[in-house]
Scaffold this motif. Sequence first.
Motif, PDB file in Angstrom:
ATOM      1  N   SER A  37     -19.371   0.025 -16.811  1.00 52.13           N
ATOM      2  CA  SER A  37     -18.890   1.385 -17.072  1.00 52.13           C
ATOM      3  C   SER A  37     -17.364   1.435 -17.121  1.00 52.13           C
ATOM      4  CB  SER A  37     -19.421   2.364 -16.025  1.00 52.13           C
ATOM      5  OG  SER A  37     -18.954   2.039 -14.737  1.00 52.13           O
ATOM      6  N   LEU A  38     -16.703   0.612 -16.315  1.00 51.02           N
ATOM      7  CA  LEU A  38     -15.238   0.571 -16.364  1.00 51.02           C
ATOM      8  C   LEU A  38     -14.739  -0.071 -17.656  1.00 51.02           C
ATOM      9  CD1 LEU A  38     -14.345  -0.319 -12.670  1.00 51.02           C
ATOM     10  CD2 LEU A  38     -13.917   1.836 -13.870  1.00 51.02           C
ATOM     11  N   ARG A  39     -15.475  -1.051 -18.150  1.00 53.11           N
ATOM     12  CA  ARG A  39     -15.115  -1.647 -19.434  1.00 53.11           C
ATOM     13  C   ARG A  39     -15.231  -0.610 -20.543  1.00 53.11           C
ATOM     14  NH1 ARG A  39     -19.070  -5.804 -20.692  1.00 53.11           N
ATOM     15  NH2 ARG A  39     -20.217  -4.057 -21.499  1.00 53.11           N
ATOM     16  N   ALA A  40     -16.345   0.131 -20.555  1.00 53.65           N
ATOM     17  CA  ALA A  40     -16.538   1.166 -21.570  1.00 53.65           C
ATOM     18  C   ALA A  40     -15.485   2.270 -21.434  1.00 53.65           C
ATOM     19  CB  ALA A  40     -17.945   1.753 -21.464  1.00 53.65           C
ATOM     20  N   LEU A  41     -15.142   2.624 -20.210  1.00 46.80           N
ATOM     21  CA  LEU A  41     -14.111   3.637 -19.986  1.00 46.80           C
ATOM     22  C   LEU A  41     -12.778   3.182 -20.584  1.00 46.80           C
ATOM     23  CD1 LEU A  41     -13.425   6.348 -18.510  1.00 46.80           C
ATOM     24  CD2 LEU A  41     -12.692   4.933 -16.600  1.00 46.80           C
ATOM     25  N   GLY A  42     -12.403   1.940 -20.334  1.00 49.28           N
ATOM     26  CA  GLY A  42     -11.169   1.402 -20.894  1.00 49.28           C
ATOM     27  C   GLY A  42     -11.180   1.380 -22.409  1.00 49.28           C
ATOM     28  N   ILE A  43     -12.305   1.004 -22.991  1.00 50.81           N
ATOM     29  CA  ILE A  43     -12.425   0.986 -24.449  1.00 50.81           C
ATOM     30  C   ILE A  43     -12.298   2.405 -25.005  1.00 50.81           C
ATOM     31  CG2 ILE A  43     -14.033   0.565 -26.363  1.00 50.81           C
ATOM     32  CD1 ILE A  43     -15.061  -1.861 -24.713  1.00 50.81           C
ATOM     33  N   GLY A  44     -12.939   3.359 -24.359  1.00 47.94           N
ATOM     34  CA  GLY A  44     -12.868   4.754 -24.804  1.00 47.94           C
ATOM     35  C   GLY A  44     -11.445   5.287 -24.803  1.00 47.94           C
ATOM     36  N   PHE A  45     -10.742   5.085 -23.700  1.00 52.36           N
ATOM     37  CA  PHE A  45      -9.354   5.542 -23.643  1.00 52.36           C
ATOM     38  C   PHE A  45      -8.470   4.759 -24.614  1.00 52.36           C
ATOM     39  CE2 PHE A  45     -10.358   7.705 -19.612  1.00 52.36           C
ATOM     40  CZ  PHE A  45      -9.748   8.919 -19.885  1.00 52.36           C
ATOM     41  N   ILE A  47      -9.370   3.621 -27.550  1.00 49.05           N
ATOM     42  CA  ILE A  47      -9.605   4.164 -28.891  1.00 49.05           C
ATOM     43  C   ILE A  47      -8.906   5.508 -29.068  1.00 49.05           C
ATOM     44  CG2 ILE A  47     -11.393   5.109 -30.423  1.00 49.05           C
ATOM     45  CD1 ILE A  47     -13.174   2.773 -29.488  1.00 49.05           C
ATOM     46  N   ILE A  48      -8.949   6.352 -28.039  1.00 46.33           N
ATOM     47  CA  ILE A  48      -8.235   7.628 -28.111  1.00 46.33           C
ATOM     48  C   ILE A  48      -6.736   7.387 -28.289  1.00 46.33           C
ATOM     49  CG2 ILE A  48      -7.548   9.662 -26.760  1.00 46.33           C
ATOM     50  CD1 ILE A  48     -10.419   9.654 -25.613  1.00 46.33           C
ATOM     51  N   THR A  49      -6.196   6.453 -27.536  1.00 46.73           N
ATOM     52  CA  THR A  49      -4.776   6.127 -27.640  1.00 46.73           C
ATOM     53  C   THR A  49      -4.453   5.552 -29.016  1.00 46.73           C
ATOM     54  OG1 THR A  49      -4.717   5.690 -25.268  1.00 46.73           O
ATOM     55  CG2 THR A  49      -2.906   4.812 -26.579  1.00 46.73           C
ATOM     56  N   LEU A  50      -5.325   4.685 -29.519  1.00 41.30           N
ATOM     57  CA  LEU A  50      -5.151   4.124 -30.849  1.00 41.30           C
ATOM     58  C   LEU A  50      -5.141   5.224 -31.909  1.00 41.30           C
ATOM     59  CD1 LEU A  50      -5.005   1.515 -32.597  1.00 41.30           C
ATOM     60  CD2 LEU A  50      -7.504   1.634 -32.706  1.00 41.30           C
ATOM     61  N   GLY A  51      -5.982   6.239 -31.720  1.00 41.17           N
ATOM     62  CA  GLY A  51      -6.019   7.363 -32.661  1.00 41.17           C
ATOM     63  C   GLY A  51      -4.692   8.087 -32.739  1.00 41.17           C
ATOM     64  N   ALA A  52      -4.077   8.321 -31.593  1.00 44.14           N
ATOM     65  CA  ALA A  52      -2.770   8.981 -31.577  1.00 44.14           C
ATOM     66  C   ALA A  52      -1.724   8.114 -32.259  1.00 44.14           C
ATOM     67  CB  ALA A  52      -2.360   9.286 -30.145  1.00 44.14           C
ATOM     68  N   LEU A  53      -1.768   6.829 -31.987  1.00 48.64           N
ATOM     69  CA  LEU A  53      -0.802   5.903 -32.583  1.00 48.64           C
ATOM     70  C   LEU A  53      -0.987   5.819 -34.097  1.00 48.64           C
ATOM     71  CD1 LEU A  53       1.416   3.737 -32.226  1.00 48.64           C
ATOM     72  CD2 LEU A  53      -0.435   2.078 -31.946  1.00 48.64           C
ATOM     73  N   VAL A  77     -10.509  10.250 -31.610  1.00 46.76           N
ATOM     74  CA  VAL A  77     -10.696  10.947 -30.330  1.00 46.76           C
ATOM     75  C   VAL A  77     -12.185  11.200 -30.097  1.00 46.76           C
ATOM     76  CG1 VAL A  77     -10.334  13.140 -29.109  1.00 46.76           C
ATOM     77  CG2 VAL A  77      -8.400  11.963 -30.164  1.00 46.76           C
ATOM     78  N   ALA A  78     -12.901  11.624 -31.127  1.00 49.55           N
ATOM     79  CA  ALA A  78     -14.339  11.872 -30.983  1.00 49.55           C
ATOM     80  C   ALA A  78     -15.085  10.586 -30.614  1.00 49.55           C
ATOM     81  CB  ALA A  78     -14.911  12.462 -32.275  1.00 49.55           C
ATOM     82  N   VAL A  79     -14.760   9.483 -31.271  1.00 51.43           N
ATOM     83  CA  VAL A  79     -15.394   8.196 -30.949  1.00 51.43           C
ATOM     84  C   VAL A  79     -15.049   7.793 -29.517  1.00 51.43           C
ATOM     85  CG1 VAL A  79     -15.402   5.721 -31.491  1.00 51.43           C
ATOM     86  CG2 VAL A  79     -15.526   7.406 -33.336  1.00 51.43           C
ATOM     87  N   GLY A  80     -13.772   7.904 -29.146  1.00 52.02           N
ATOM     88  CA  GLY A  80     -13.346   7.550 -27.787  1.00 52.02           C
ATOM     89  C   GLY A  80     -14.032   8.390 -26.726  1.00 52.02           C
ATOM     90  N   LEU A  81     -14.139   9.693 -26.965  1.00 51.00           N
ATOM     91  CA  LEU A  81     -14.820  10.557 -25.992  1.00 51.00           C
ATOM     92  C   LEU A  81     -16.311  10.222 -25.894  1.00 51.00           C
ATOM     93  CD1 LEU A  81     -13.102  13.994 -26.669  1.00 51.00           C
ATOM     94  CD2 LEU A  81     -12.825  12.524 -24.668  1.00 51.00           C
ATOM     95  N   GLY A  82     -16.910   9.854 -27.020  1.00 49.90           N
ATOM     96  CA  GLY A  82     -18.308   9.425 -26.984  1.00 49.90           C
ATOM     97  C   GLY A  82     -18.486   8.185 -26.124  1.00 49.90           C
ATOM     98  N   ILE A  83     -17.558   7.244 -26.222  1.00 51.01           N
ATOM     99  CA  ILE A  83     -17.623   6.025 -25.407  1.00 51.01           C
ATOM    100  C   ILE A  83     -17.374   6.353 -23.935  1.00 51.01           C
ATOM    101  CG2 ILE A  83     -16.537   3.781 -24.992  1.00 51.01           C
ATOM    102  CD1 ILE A  83     -16.110   3.628 -28.053  1.00 51.01           C
TER     103      ILE A  83
END
Length: 93
Positions: A37-45, A47-53, A77-83
């Motif tokens: 779950s921590l791995r998925a959490l890191g991936i989600g955040f 992706i959200i950060t990548l979206g802003a960049l 952001v939608a993909v990251g929040l889903g993860i």
Amino acid sequence: MIWVTTAIVVVKTVILLLGSGITYIAFRAYRRTGTPSLRALGIGFGIITLGALLAGIAHQVLSVSLEMGILINSILVAVGLGIILYSLYLERG
């Protein structure tokens, strides 16, 4: 309208710094515990950060329209929040 462009760059930079920090901490916690779950959490955040960049780069460097930049950001952001939601589900299970 130059102040709007400057404000966007400043806010995107803050998002990049904060998102990178959260992603780094989540991955460090994952390496220490091995919890999926921590791995998925890191991936989600991440992706959200990548979206802003990517949205900022697309608009400022590649001259993509503001609307397209917002769309790119919103999709990631939608993909990251889903993860992130998935990571919370993993923790529950």
